[in-house]
Write an enzyme that holds these catalytic residues in place. Structure first.
Site, PDB file in Angstrom:
ATOM      1  N   ALA A 201     -10.515  -4.755  15.753  1.00  0.00           N
ATOM      2  CA  ALA A 201     -10.172  -6.174  15.879  1.00  0.00           C
ATOM      3  C   ALA A 201      -8.997  -6.518  14.965  1.00  0.00           C
ATOM      4  CB  ALA A 201     -11.392  -7.035  15.536  1.00  0.00           C
TER       5      ALA A 201
ATOM      6  N   ASN B 231       1.691  -2.293   5.457  1.00  0.00           N
ATOM      7  CA  ASN B 231       0.990  -1.014   5.658  1.00  0.00           C
ATOM      8  C   ASN B 231      -0.428  -1.001   5.076  1.00  0.00           C
ATOM      9  OD1 ASN B 231       0.794   2.119   5.834  1.00  0.00           O
ATOM     10  ND2 ASN B 231       0.574   1.663   3.644  1.00  0.00           N
TER      11      ASN B 231
ATOM     12  N   LYS C 163      -6.654  -4.496  13.907  1.00  0.00           N
ATOM     13  CA  LYS C 163      -5.426  -3.835  14.353  1.00  0.00           C
ATOM     14  C   LYS C 163      -4.908  -4.426  15.667  1.00  0.00           C
ATOM     15  CE  LYS C 163      -5.002  -1.056  10.866  1.00  0.00           C
ATOM     16  NZ  LYS C 163      -3.895  -1.256   9.919  1.00  0.00           N
TER      17      LYS C 163
ATOM     18  N   ILE D 145      -3.733  10.576  11.931  1.00  0.00           N
ATOM     19  CA  ILE D 145      -2.762  11.064  10.952  1.00  0.00           C
ATOM     20  C   ILE D 145      -3.529  11.648   9.764  1.00  0.00           C
ATOM     21  CG2 ILE D 145      -0.765  10.454   9.521  1.00  0.00           C
ATOM     22  CD1 ILE D 145      -0.308   9.956  12.565  1.00  0.00           C
TER      23      ILE D 145
ATOM     24  N   ASP E 207      -2.782  -7.497  -4.641  1.00  0.00           N
ATOM     25  CA  ASP E 207      -3.766  -7.431  -3.560  1.00  0.00           C
ATOM     26  C   ASP E 207      -3.200  -8.144  -2.327  1.00  0.00           C
ATOM     27  OD1 ASP E 207      -5.880  -7.625  -1.826  1.00  0.00           O
ATOM     28  OD2 ASP E 207      -7.303  -8.420  -3.296  1.00  0.00           O
TER      29      ASP E 207
ATOM     30  N   TYR F 151     -12.337  -2.788  12.387  1.00  0.00           N
ATOM     31  CA  TYR F 151     -10.996  -2.194  12.226  1.00  0.00           C
ATOM     32  C   TYR F 151     -10.165  -2.423  13.495  1.00  0.00           C
ATOM     33  CZ  TYR F 151      -7.581   1.511  11.134  1.00  0.00           C
ATOM     34  OH  TYR F 151      -6.437   2.230  10.882  1.00  0.00           O
TER      35      TYR F 151
ATOM     36  N   SER G  61       1.211   3.459  -2.536  1.00  0.00           N
ATOM     37  CA  SER G  61       0.863   4.463  -3.555  1.00  0.00           C
ATOM     38  C   SER G  61       0.358   5.778  -2.977  1.00  0.00           C
ATOM     39  CB  SER G  61      -0.204   3.883  -4.490  1.00  0.00           C
ATOM     40  OG  SER G  61      -1.269   3.329  -3.735  1.00  0.00           O
ATOM     41  N   ARG G  62      -0.194   5.732  -1.768  1.00  0.00           N
ATOM     42  CA  ARG G  62      -0.823   6.929  -1.190  1.00  0.00           C
ATOM     43  C   ARG G  62      -0.554   6.986   0.309  1.00  0.00           C
ATOM     44  NH1 ARG G  62      -6.132   6.496  -0.821  1.00  0.00           N
ATOM     45  NH2 ARG G  62      -6.370   4.354  -1.524  1.00  0.00           N
TER      46      ARG G  62
ATOM     47  N   GLY H  33       0.822  -1.216   0.000  1.00  0.00           N
ATOM     48  CA  GLY H  33       0.000   0.000   0.000  1.00  0.00           C
ATOM     49  C   GLY H  33       0.850   1.258   0.000  1.00  0.00           C
TER      50      GLY H  33
HETATM   51  P1  NAP Z   1      -4.854   5.375   2.539  1.00  0.00           P
HETATM   52  O1  NAP Z   1      -4.417   6.780   2.338  1.00  0.00           O
HETATM   53  O2  NAP Z   1      -6.282   5.008   2.282  1.00  0.00           O
HETATM   54  O3  NAP Z   1      -3.910   4.418   1.647  1.00  0.00           O
HETATM   55  C1  NAP Z   1      -4.114   3.039   1.687  1.00  0.00           C
HETATM   56  C2  NAP Z   1      -3.054   2.348   0.864  1.00  0.00           C
HETATM   57  O4  NAP Z   1      -3.267   0.940   0.953  1.00  0.00           O
HETATM   58  C3  NAP Z   1      -3.138   2.704  -0.623  1.00  0.00           C
HETATM   59  O5  NAP Z   1      -1.843   2.685  -1.171  1.00  0.00           O
HETATM   60  C4  NAP Z   1      -3.980   1.545  -1.202  1.00  0.00           C
HETATM   61  O6  NAP Z   1      -3.748   1.278  -2.588  1.00  0.00           O
HETATM   62  C5  NAP Z   1      -3.446   0.412  -0.358  1.00  0.00           C
HETATM   63  N1  NAP Z   1      -4.335  -0.741  -0.310  1.00  0.00           N
HETATM   64  C6  NAP Z   1      -5.618  -0.797   0.121  1.00  0.00           C
HETATM   65  N2  NAP Z   1      -6.075  -2.059   0.023  1.00  0.00           N
HETATM   66  C7  NAP Z   1      -5.062  -2.801  -0.488  1.00  0.00           C
HETATM   67  C8  NAP Z   1      -4.911  -4.164  -0.832  1.00  0.00           C
HETATM   68  N3  NAP Z   1      -5.907  -5.045  -0.673  1.00  0.00           N
HETATM   69  N4  NAP Z   1      -3.723  -4.586  -1.338  1.00  0.00           N
HETATM   70  C9  NAP Z   1      -2.696  -3.721  -1.496  1.00  0.00           C
HETATM   71  N5  NAP Z   1      -2.781  -2.414  -1.189  1.00  0.00           N
HETATM   72  C10 NAP Z   1      -3.960  -1.967  -0.703  1.00  0.00           C
HETATM   73  O7  NAP Z   1      -4.542   4.881   4.029  1.00  0.00           O
HETATM   74  P2  NAP Z   1      -3.558   5.496   5.151  1.00  0.00           P
HETATM   75  O8  NAP Z   1      -4.322   6.436   5.986  1.00  0.00           O
HETATM   76  O9  NAP Z   1      -2.285   5.921   4.540  1.00  0.00           O
HETATM   77  O10 NAP Z   1      -3.313   4.199   6.067  1.00  0.00           O
HETATM   78  C11 NAP Z   1      -2.176   3.357   5.903  1.00  0.00           C
HETATM   79  C12 NAP Z   1      -2.131   2.386   7.075  1.00  0.00           C
HETATM   80  O11 NAP Z   1      -2.051   3.115   8.307  1.00  0.00           O
HETATM   81  C13 NAP Z   1      -3.376   1.504   7.186  1.00  0.00           C
HETATM   82  O12 NAP Z   1      -3.017   0.220   7.606  1.00  0.00           O
HETATM   83  C14 NAP Z   1      -4.195   2.213   8.249  1.00  0.00           C
HETATM   84  O13 NAP Z   1      -5.074   1.336   8.887  1.00  0.00           O
HETATM   85  C15 NAP Z   1      -3.098   2.699   9.157  1.00  0.00           C
HETATM   86  N6  NAP Z   1      -3.499   3.820  10.018  1.00  0.00           N
HETATM   87  C16 NAP Z   1      -3.856   5.020   9.486  1.00  0.00           C
HETATM   88  C17 NAP Z   1      -4.201   6.050  10.339  1.00  0.00           C
HETATM   89  C18 NAP Z   1      -4.584   7.402   9.834  1.00  0.00           C
HETATM   90  O14 NAP Z   1      -4.889   8.279  10.646  1.00  0.00           O
HETATM   91  N7  NAP Z   1      -4.533   7.648   8.538  1.00  0.00           N
HETATM   92  C19 NAP Z   1      -4.191   5.851  11.725  1.00  0.00           C
HETATM   93  C20 NAP Z   1      -3.825   4.622  12.228  1.00  0.00           C
HETATM   94  C21 NAP Z   1      -3.463   3.608  11.365  1.00  0.00           C
HETATM   95  P3  NAP Z   1      -4.568   2.070  -3.753  1.00  0.00           P
HETATM   96  O15 NAP Z   1      -3.951   3.452  -3.797  1.00  0.00           O
HETATM   97  O16 NAP Z   1      -4.310   1.329  -5.012  1.00  0.00           O
HETATM   98  O17 NAP Z   1      -5.998   2.075  -3.329  1.00  0.00           O
END
Ligand code: NAP
Length: 250
Positions: free
Chosen positions: A160, A93, A162, A191, A66, A158, A16-17, A14
């Site tokens: 569960a 991630n 994590k 974040i 995936d 979510y 890309s973003r 993950g």
């Molecule tokens: P995000 O901006 O939605 O980015 C999610 C990333 O995961 C994207 O690159 C997406 O790819 C990829 N992805 C989703 N499903 C996938 C799959 N089945 N196989 C491969 N890649 C997949 O999320 P984020 O906020 O950066 O979160 C990243 C991690 O941090 C997650 O595990 C999230 O639970 C954790 N987290 C985030 C926060 C927060 O505040 N943001 C807080 C605590 C924990 P595409 O671009 O192709 O869709």
């Protein structure tokens, strides 16, 4: 600048973003060669891969894979080994949210979150362990969440997934510690990313008032924690969960 990851090959799911893209960039800044995955945003992923080579001068490649698929994870790790020769670091991630109160949560919402957030960690770890054993070391970093530590209404699926990651992390640390493979979790708080942009104003303000540092975190602050855990600076740290949350869970 002192490069902490020179000579290391890292796989980041993950990438890309959001937080994943920040981890990819920070790892490149520290000299790592990078294989990262995405699910659907191909254009963003290819642009990032080019940026890594052009701006940071590191070998980098993006794969559409995936993380919730056991067979795609197996094929990914094979292709990464063919391309890069070894794997030193895995960052699990990739993650999603499908929030709903328990009374309204569908089976599909539960299953999708568990498959993508938790089963993915099993899939990638399972296939990366043998090459790490052969390589006589490695660092696995699993992105959990503070929600996995203290729960959150409307996020039972979510939370569960994590919390499951934290139990998995501790178990793997105990299984392979003697083989110089470390496994840690990072628990971000609130974040700023596209994932959290979806929250409404009232929820955002409620979170903000509960954060002692009185600000949301940056993806780069999570990424820097991952750089540390991936590096030899953390050579005696394993089985731990490091919160990056401005004392939100304290
Ligand atoms: P995000 O901006 O939605 O980015 C999610 C990333 O995961 C994207 O690159 C997406 O790819 C990829 N992805 C989703 N499903 C996938 C799959 N089945 N196989 C491969 N890649 C997949 O999320 P984020 O906020 O950066 O979160 C990243 C991690 O941090 C997650 O595990 C999230 O639970 C954790 N987290 C985030 C926060 C927060 O505040 N943001 C807080 C605590 C924990 P595409 O671009 O192709 O869709």
């Amino acid at each position: 600048m002192c490069k902490l990851l020179e000579g290391k090959i890292a796989v980041i799911t993950g990438g890309s973003r959001g937080i994943g893209a920040a981890i990819v960039r920070r790892f490149a800044t520290h000299g790592a060669q990078i294989a990262f995955t995405y699910r659907s945003s191909a254009a963003q992923a290819e642009a990032l891969a080019s940026e890594l080579t052009n701006t940071y001068g590191v070998k980098a490649k993006a794969w559409q894979s995936d993380a919730s698929s056991f067979t795609q994870a197996e094929s990914l790790i094979k292709q990464v080994l063919d391309t890069f020769g070894k794997i030193d670091v895995l960052v699990n991630n990739a993650g999603i949210t499908r929030d709903n109160l328990m009374l309204r949560m569908s089976e599909a919402q539960w299953d999708e979150v568990i498959q993508i957030n938790l089963k993915s960690v099993f899939n990638l770890t399972k296939h990366v362990l043998r090459p790490m054993l052969k390589n006589r070391g490695g660092s696995i970093i699993n992105i959990s969440s503070v929600v996995g530590l203290f729960g959150n209404a409307g996020q039972a699926n979510y939370a569960a997934s994590k919390a499951g990651i934290i139990g998995f992390t501790k178990s793997i640390a105990k299984e392979v510690g003697s083989r110089n493979i470390r496994c840690n979790a990072v628990a971000p708080g609130f974040i700023e990313t596209e994932m959290t942009d979806q929250l409404d104003e009232a929820t955002r303000n409620a979170y903000l008032s509960g954060i002692p540092m009185k600000r949301f975190g940056k993806a780069e602050e999570v990424a820097d924690t991952c750089v540390f855990l991936a590096s030899d600076m953390a050579s005696y740290i394993t089985g731990q969960t490091i919160s990056v949350c401005g004392a939100l869970n304290t």
